[in-house]
Design an enzyme around this catalytic site. Sequence first.
Site, PDB file in Angstrom:
ATOM      1  N   HIS A  88      51.348  -5.422  32.271  1.00 56.14           N
ATOM      2  CA  HIS A  88      52.314  -5.768  31.209  1.00 56.14           C
ATOM      3  C   HIS A  88      52.505  -7.283  31.096  1.00 56.14           C
ATOM      4  CE1 HIS A  88      53.775  -1.573  30.562  1.00 56.14           C
ATOM      5  NE2 HIS A  88      53.438  -1.446  31.834  1.00 56.14           N
ATOM      6  N   ASN A 161      57.599   3.388  28.361  1.00 53.17           N
ATOM      7  CA  ASN A 161      56.394   3.118  27.583  1.00 53.17           C
ATOM      8  C   ASN A 161      56.511   3.789  26.218  1.00 53.17           C
ATOM      9  OD1 ASN A 161      55.057   1.625  29.548  1.00 53.17           O
ATOM     10  ND2 ASN A 161      53.829   3.341  30.292  1.00 53.17           N
ATOM     11  N   TYR A 375      58.996  -2.468  42.007  1.00 49.45           N
ATOM     12  CA  TYR A 375      59.487  -3.508  41.086  1.00 49.45           C
ATOM     13  C   TYR A 375      60.200  -4.657  41.796  1.00 49.45           C
ATOM     14  CZ  TYR A 375      57.897  -0.665  37.217  1.00 49.45           C
ATOM     15  OH  TYR A 375      57.096   0.022  36.343  1.00 49.45           O
TER      16      TYR A 375
END
Length: 705
Positions: A88, A161, A375
Amino acid sequence: MAKKPSAPNNSKPAAIHDQKAIRGNGGELHQIAEGDTPVLTTAQGGPVADDQNSLRAGERGPTLIEDFHFREKIFHFDHERIPERVVHARGYGAHGFFETYESLAAYTRADVFQRAGERTPAFVRFSTVAGSKGSFDLARDVRGFAVKFYTKEGNWDLVGNNIPVFFIQDAIKFPDVIHAVKPEPDREFPQAQSAHDNFWDFISLTPESMHMIMWVMSDRAIPRSFRFMEGFGVHTFRFVNAKDESTFVKFHWKPKLGLQSVAWNEAVKINGADPDFHRRDLWQAIQSGNFPEWELHVQLFDQDFADKFEFDILDPTKIIPEEVLPTKPVGRLVLDRMPENFFAETEQVAFMTQNVPPGIDFSDDPLLQGRNFSYLDTQLKRLGSPNFTHLPINAPKCPFQHFQQDGHMAMRNPVGRVNYQPNSWGEGPRESPMKGFRHFASEEQGPKLRIRAESFADHYSQARQFFISQTPPEQRHIADALTFELSKVQAPVIRERMIAHLLNIDETLGTKVGHALGLKVMPKPAEAAVATRQDLDPSPALSIIERGPKRFEGRKLGILATDGADAALVNALIAAVTEQKAAFELVSPKVGGFTASDGKWIVAHQMLDGGPSVLYDAVALLPSAEAVADLLDVATARDFVADAFAHCKYIGYAGAALPLLQRAGIAETLDEGTIELTDAESVASFLKELGKLRVWAREPSVKLK
Ligand code: HDE
């Protein structure tokens, strides 16, 4: 010879008209402003005398190490980049708000869902997955749809998404699927493309990816705009109410302006004509006050539904069709402000699936569980300090207090003596069992093992369901996309392996792609752990065309006009498009503009070479009878028309444009999508047709691939 350095001067150039002197790169003085313009300083605040020349020993001698201003400036420049996201990397963000429709207190105690009409600030970042930061927007790829809600009980990141399923079922496979799709490591190409051996090799060896592959080969992977795509939380999450009761929830974003994608042949050309097509589109929409909007929908269900549903609700390669479990609108998201600084906001924003407020919790989806680990690591790597939450874009907007301290670049530092708890000084925050986050107390037990549940084993049935839910043009596009992608695969064995999977999904699809690839012998269908179910009903909600807009609102008309263009038609078109809340651009041989038939000068937005028809949703051709002759031999003019026709777009044309239609090779095949514009009435009916966006009936004859 170097020019003689001129006298120092401290003024920064102000507005051109009140300048007194400005120093050129050669050191010479031009007139610039004097007075109160702020003085340029170093990062340490020291005023700078000369920002045009480094310090030298002698007029033509070496640069001196003593030049701390030069050293600081170059040092900082050398460190301007931070690592791009490993996935991304290419993204574009905007600010806005989320407005809650009604209280969802029965399901969740999340503060954001308690009061009807309440607005919560939000930041959204859209992205492609595979390409690097500088890649083009119209890659065939999944789009990220990450939303940060700055709620009164901390940040909630819904990191989704535009496709509701994923390639893999277990997070441990994520590095593999990403390595496979990224440029191949020995040659570092292809960039931002899945059409290469490594990707299809991995996919063909990973049957669980088949449902996702159907989506990625569909037009969902080449959206027309971020504004016209759906978003999905993908995983099953939990809502937890004040009584600590849990309800499973799946999140969906639905664009107010309907879904829309481009054609593959168009995407390829857009990437050349405007690699920033998607970001420019979002920028223009927001700057012009046409704020994009999505509705947040939820699918709510209990354990009983989960037990009865034909697939495992923890499996991220499965959806729950809306026809089986309808969605419920719970709020709207409006994007109304662009960041002031791309780096500070869009590049530094740190989304994390584990950012959930009290009342929203995780399911045991193994992909989600793995993401919750990933993350935090990625933010430390990218942003370089555990204090990334101090950056304004990442900081909560509600009050917060804790005892975390120090570290690189700490911006908020505790004051006073107490930096721990419990303490005897009666100072500082304490935990609150009532207000704080309580993990849902799900019953978990079982042996420690590495195993994929049996209930995750059906890899083809929903892939098939997706395929049979598409309209005929959409099915054609899937077959064409698979053919194109596999044609870039050099190893025949990989192509054959993929055809074997496709045969399991839909025999006609597999056979069609196999033939299109020139396979001499069709392989046997792949061995499946669970046979493909033929009894699942189509889900019309999965089709873009079914979910398309009814109006031309938010779309863009390209008007090709020349000197002598019929002023009444130009004006009628502009008025009609504006009335539909759509945009337009005038494309003319010269960007300066053209003189219309009434003698008035009209400024163009693009010259012909800069405004190919792929940049527009529909086109109108308004050359004058005199000027059209000049266009006939111009390749870009012919392409403008031929491409619009091949991409199944609506074409409005003045009679004078007929020679151009002829030259573009389409005059003999005019159809219901090519509409002659003669007066305001015909303009009105043209605009009405535009809401359908494309003339798909034309597609078989133009053999658009
Ligand atoms: Fe991500 N993903 N992801 N992902 N993801 C990242 O975090 C990861 C997955 C998604 O605009 C990274 O900040 C793992 C699914 C979006 O800043 C990283 C797995 C979905 C964004 C990461 C997944 C997503 C990311 C890289 C498998 C859809 C961009 C940079 C378990 C539901 C957010 C970053 C933005 C970004 C890890 C799978 C969506 C490395 C391990 C499934 C929209 O942490």
